[in-house]
Design a protein around this motif. Structure first.
Motif, PDB file in Angstrom:
ATOM      1  N   LEU A 130      34.604  39.228  52.293  1.00 15.04           N
ATOM      2  CA  LEU A 130      33.764  38.302  53.075  1.00 15.04           C
ATOM      3  C   LEU A 130      34.610  37.500  54.044  1.00 15.04           C
ATOM      4  N   ARG A 131      35.695  36.987  53.529  1.00 14.07           N
ATOM      5  CA  ARG A 131      36.584  36.152  54.312  1.00 14.07           C
ATOM      6  C   ARG A 131      37.253  36.932  55.432  1.00 14.07           C
ATOM      7  N   GLY A 132      37.583  38.187  55.139  1.00 18.17           N
ATOM      8  CA  GLY A 132      38.270  39.012  56.122  1.00 18.17           C
ATOM      9  C   GLY A 132      37.338  39.767  57.036  1.00 18.17           C
ATOM     10  N   GLN A 149      36.001  42.455  36.295  1.00 21.60           N
ATOM     11  CA  GLN A 149      34.977  41.743  37.057  1.00 21.60           C
ATOM     12  C   GLN A 149      35.575  40.578  37.842  1.00 21.60           C
ATOM     13  N   ILE A 150      36.526  39.874  37.253  1.00 24.09           N
ATOM     14  CA  ILE A 150      37.189  38.778  37.961  1.00 24.09           C
ATOM     15  C   ILE A 150      37.856  39.330  39.220  1.00 24.09           C
ATOM     16  N   LEU A 151      38.532  40.461  39.086  1.00 22.09           N
ATOM     17  CA  LEU A 151      39.176  41.079  40.242  1.00 22.09           C
ATOM     18  C   LEU A 151      38.146  41.563  41.266  1.00 22.09           C
ATOM     19  N   ALA A 152      36.999  42.045  40.783  1.00 21.99           N
ATOM     20  CA  ALA A 152      35.931  42.480  41.696  1.00 21.99           C
ATOM     21  C   ALA A 152      35.389  41.293  42.496  1.00 21.99           C
ATOM     22  N   VAL A 153      35.233  40.144  41.843  1.00 19.84           N
ATOM     23  CA  VAL A 153      34.767  38.940  42.539  1.00 19.84           C
ATOM     24  C   VAL A 153      35.800  38.528  43.588  1.00 19.84           C
ATOM     25  N   ARG A 154      37.051  38.578  43.216  1.00 21.97           N
ATOM     26  CA  ARG A 154      38.097  38.209  44.182  1.00 21.97           C
ATOM     27  C   ARG A 154      38.087  39.151  45.373  1.00 21.97           C
ATOM     28  N   THR A 155      37.966  40.435  45.129  1.00 25.52           N
ATOM     29  CA  THR A 155      37.927  41.420  46.218  1.00 25.52           C
ATOM     30  C   THR A 155      36.707  41.189  47.097  1.00 25.52           C
ATOM     31  N   TYR A 156      35.575  40.906  46.484  1.00 21.41           N
ATOM     32  CA  TYR A 156      34.336  40.629  47.207  1.00 21.41           C
ATOM     33  C   TYR A 156      34.527  39.441  48.159  1.00 21.41           C
ATOM     34  N   LEU A 157      35.104  38.374  47.645  1.00 26.44           N
ATOM     35  CA  LEU A 157      35.312  37.177  48.468  1.00 26.44           C
ATOM     36  C   LEU A 157      36.359  37.418  49.551  1.00 26.44           C
TER      37      LEU A 157
END
Length: 129
Positions: free
Chosen positions: A125-127, A114-122
């Motif tokens: 968004l950023r990209g 889940q931590i990695l999923a949050v990072r990928t999500y952000l």
């Protein structure tokens, strides 16, 4: 001499990761329980780990968690302005990844995936992806 340097390298990586994580914990105003849970440590271990002279070793999972949290922090700082960048992780979120919960709570409950999923999500968004 080179062997001695190589044996110190993991300790140096751990120290840098823990120092960065401690700064993030402070910036996000996480409780002892939240900080320990996010890092997959007991509260007593986190208390020891945040001290500069900590000599314990991090597991691969813990190091990956800290690395991903550092990435989450960086993404939030780049994507949002203050104060949202500092509060986003601890505010309820209606997005599909969070279901109305705080990203922090889903990260603690879901662990490294889940931590990695949050990072990928952000990062998406950023990209703009």
């Amino acid at each position: 001499m080179q062997i001695a340097a190589k044996t110190r390298e993991p300790a140096r990586i751990n120290a840098v990761a823990l120092q960065a994580y401690a700064r993030i914990v402070d910036a996000w105003a996480l409780s002892l329980k939240e900080a320990a849970g996010l890092a997959d440590m007991s509260e007593s271990t986190w208390k020891r780990a945040k001290k500069p002279d900590f000599a314990g070793e991090l597991t691969k999972d813990q190091l990956l968690r800290l690395s991903a949290v550092i990435g989450i922090y960086k993404s939030l700082e780049l994507y949002f302005s203050e104060p949202l960048a500092r509060r986003w992780f601890t505010r309820r979120n209606a997005g599909p990844l969070f279901g109305g919960s705080r990203p922090l709570d889903t990260a603690i409950e879901g662990g490294l995936p889940q931590i990695l999923a949050v990072r990928t999500y952000l990062d998406a968004l950023r990209g703009g992806a």
